[in-house]
Scaffold this active site. Sequence first.
Site, mmCIF file in Angstrom:
data_model
loop_
_atom_site.group_PDB
_atom_site.id
_atom_site.type_symbol
_atom_site.label_atom_id
_atom_site.label_comp_id
_atom_site.label_asym_id
_atom_site.label_seq_id
_atom_site.Cartn_x
_atom_site.Cartn_y
_atom_site.Cartn_z
ATOM 1 N N GLU A 200 -4.775 4.602 -1.808
ATOM 2 C CA GLU A 200 -6.154 4.378 -2.611
ATOM 3 C C GLU A 200 -5.762 3.521 -3.758
ATOM 4 O O GLU A 200 -6.561 2.603 -4.574
ATOM 5 C CB GLU A 200 -6.611 5.608 -3.144
ATOM 6 C CG GLU A 200 -8.135 5.595 -3.578
ATOM 7 C CD GLU A 200 -8.588 6.966 -4.133
ATOM 8 O OE1 GLU A 200 -8.030 7.810 -3.985
ATOM 9 O OE2 GLU A 200 -9.885 6.878 -4.592
ATOM 10 N N ARG B 116 3.052 16.534 -2.422
ATOM 11 C CA ARG B 116 2.066 17.513 -2.385
ATOM 12 C C ARG B 116 2.015 18.054 -1.026
ATOM 13 O O ARG B 116 1.780 19.491 -0.916
ATOM 14 C CB ARG B 116 0.835 17.254 -3.287
ATOM 15 C CG ARG B 116 1.089 17.315 -4.474
ATOM 16 C CD ARG B 116 -0.161 16.886 -5.499
ATOM 17 N NE ARG B 116 -0.995 15.915 -5.004
ATOM 18 C CZ ARG B 116 -0.752 14.579 -5.638
ATOM 19 N NH1 ARG B 116 0.267 14.299 -6.499
ATOM 20 N NH2 ARG B 116 -1.163 13.598 -4.937
HETATM 21 P P1 AMP Z 1 -4.752 8.167 1.030
HETATM 22 O O1 AMP Z 1 -3.800 7.465 1.714
HETATM 23 O O2 AMP Z 1 -5.833 7.306 0.458
HETATM 24 O O3 AMP Z 1 -5.531 9.056 1.922
HETATM 25 O O4 AMP Z 1 -4.008 8.981 -0.158
HETATM 26 C C1 AMP Z 1 -3.619 10.171 0.225
HETATM 27 C C2 AMP Z 1 -2.519 10.475 -0.806
HETATM 28 O O5 AMP Z 1 -2.590 10.089 -1.869
HETATM 29 C C3 AMP Z 1 -2.155 11.922 -0.609
HETATM 30 O O6 AMP Z 1 -1.001 12.294 -0.428
HETATM 31 C C4 AMP Z 1 -2.866 12.504 -2.050
HETATM 32 O O7 AMP Z 1 -2.078 13.392 -2.769
HETATM 33 C C5 AMP Z 1 -2.990 11.378 -2.895
HETATM 34 N N1 AMP Z 1 -4.437 10.992 -3.131
HETATM 35 C C6 AMP Z 1 -5.085 9.901 -3.214
HETATM 36 N N2 AMP Z 1 -6.065 10.039 -3.851
HETATM 37 C C7 AMP Z 1 -6.454 11.212 -4.505
HETATM 38 C C8 AMP Z 1 -7.236 11.644 -5.456
HETATM 39 N N3 AMP Z 1 -8.332 11.077 -5.700
HETATM 40 N N4 AMP Z 1 -6.860 12.752 -5.634
HETATM 41 C C9 AMP Z 1 -5.751 13.694 -5.734
HETATM 42 N N5 AMP Z 1 -4.805 12.882 -4.687
HETATM 43 C C10 AMP Z 1 -5.055 11.763 -4.189
#
Ligand code: AMP
Length: 173
Positions: A98, A61
């Site tokens: 996550e 995205r």
């Molecule tokens: P992080 O590495 O945990 O910061 O995750 C970021 C990536 O995971 C981004 O590319 C987001 O598109 C996706 N992502 C993680 N958690 C969410 C969430 N709660 N809602 C939407 N996208 C998320």
Amino acid sequence: MNHEALAAHIRAVPDFPRPGILFRDITPLLASPPAFTAATAALAERILVHRPSALVAIESRGFLFGAALAQRLGLPLLLVRKPGKLPSATTAIEYQLEYGSDRLEIHVDAVQSGSRCAIIDDVLATGGTAAATAELVRSRGGEVACLAFLLELDALGGRNRLGAATVESLLHF
Ligand code: AMP
């Protein structure tokens, strides 16, 4: 369009892709030309202050905003992708999500040494993806001018994993 109106275009989807995750769905914003345009314009303004010479967009995205921003700002667009997607010689980094863990790759010749890279993604959650991307950029000789997100999930504290790098998030949830 103000931030409240923009935020109204983000849909919260409980238990996606796994139980316990509240997924922030950006598709309503993408489907609204005024909202997508306003979000891109506001992000562009926030990024420009940091005088980037290139944009680094994170699959998948992040590509949507990266492409719109690269055209608006007249900057090179560099891609950070999931394993096996980039066709030429790559370098990789492991990172935590996550929900799960993964690997990111970049072409070894993508980042010009000394270039000021603005890293772009849709959501800053735990910060693992963004931190890994920043490390990739630095490992190729680039500087991180800033990291820019459409939205930040404040409770997850992702910006704490990004060290002294400047974080620009348009919306906070
Ligand atoms: P992080 O590495 O945990 O910061 O995750 C970021 C990536 O995971 C981004 O590319 C987001 O598109 C996706 N992502 C993680 N958690 C969410 C969430 N709660 N809602 C939407 N996208 C998320």
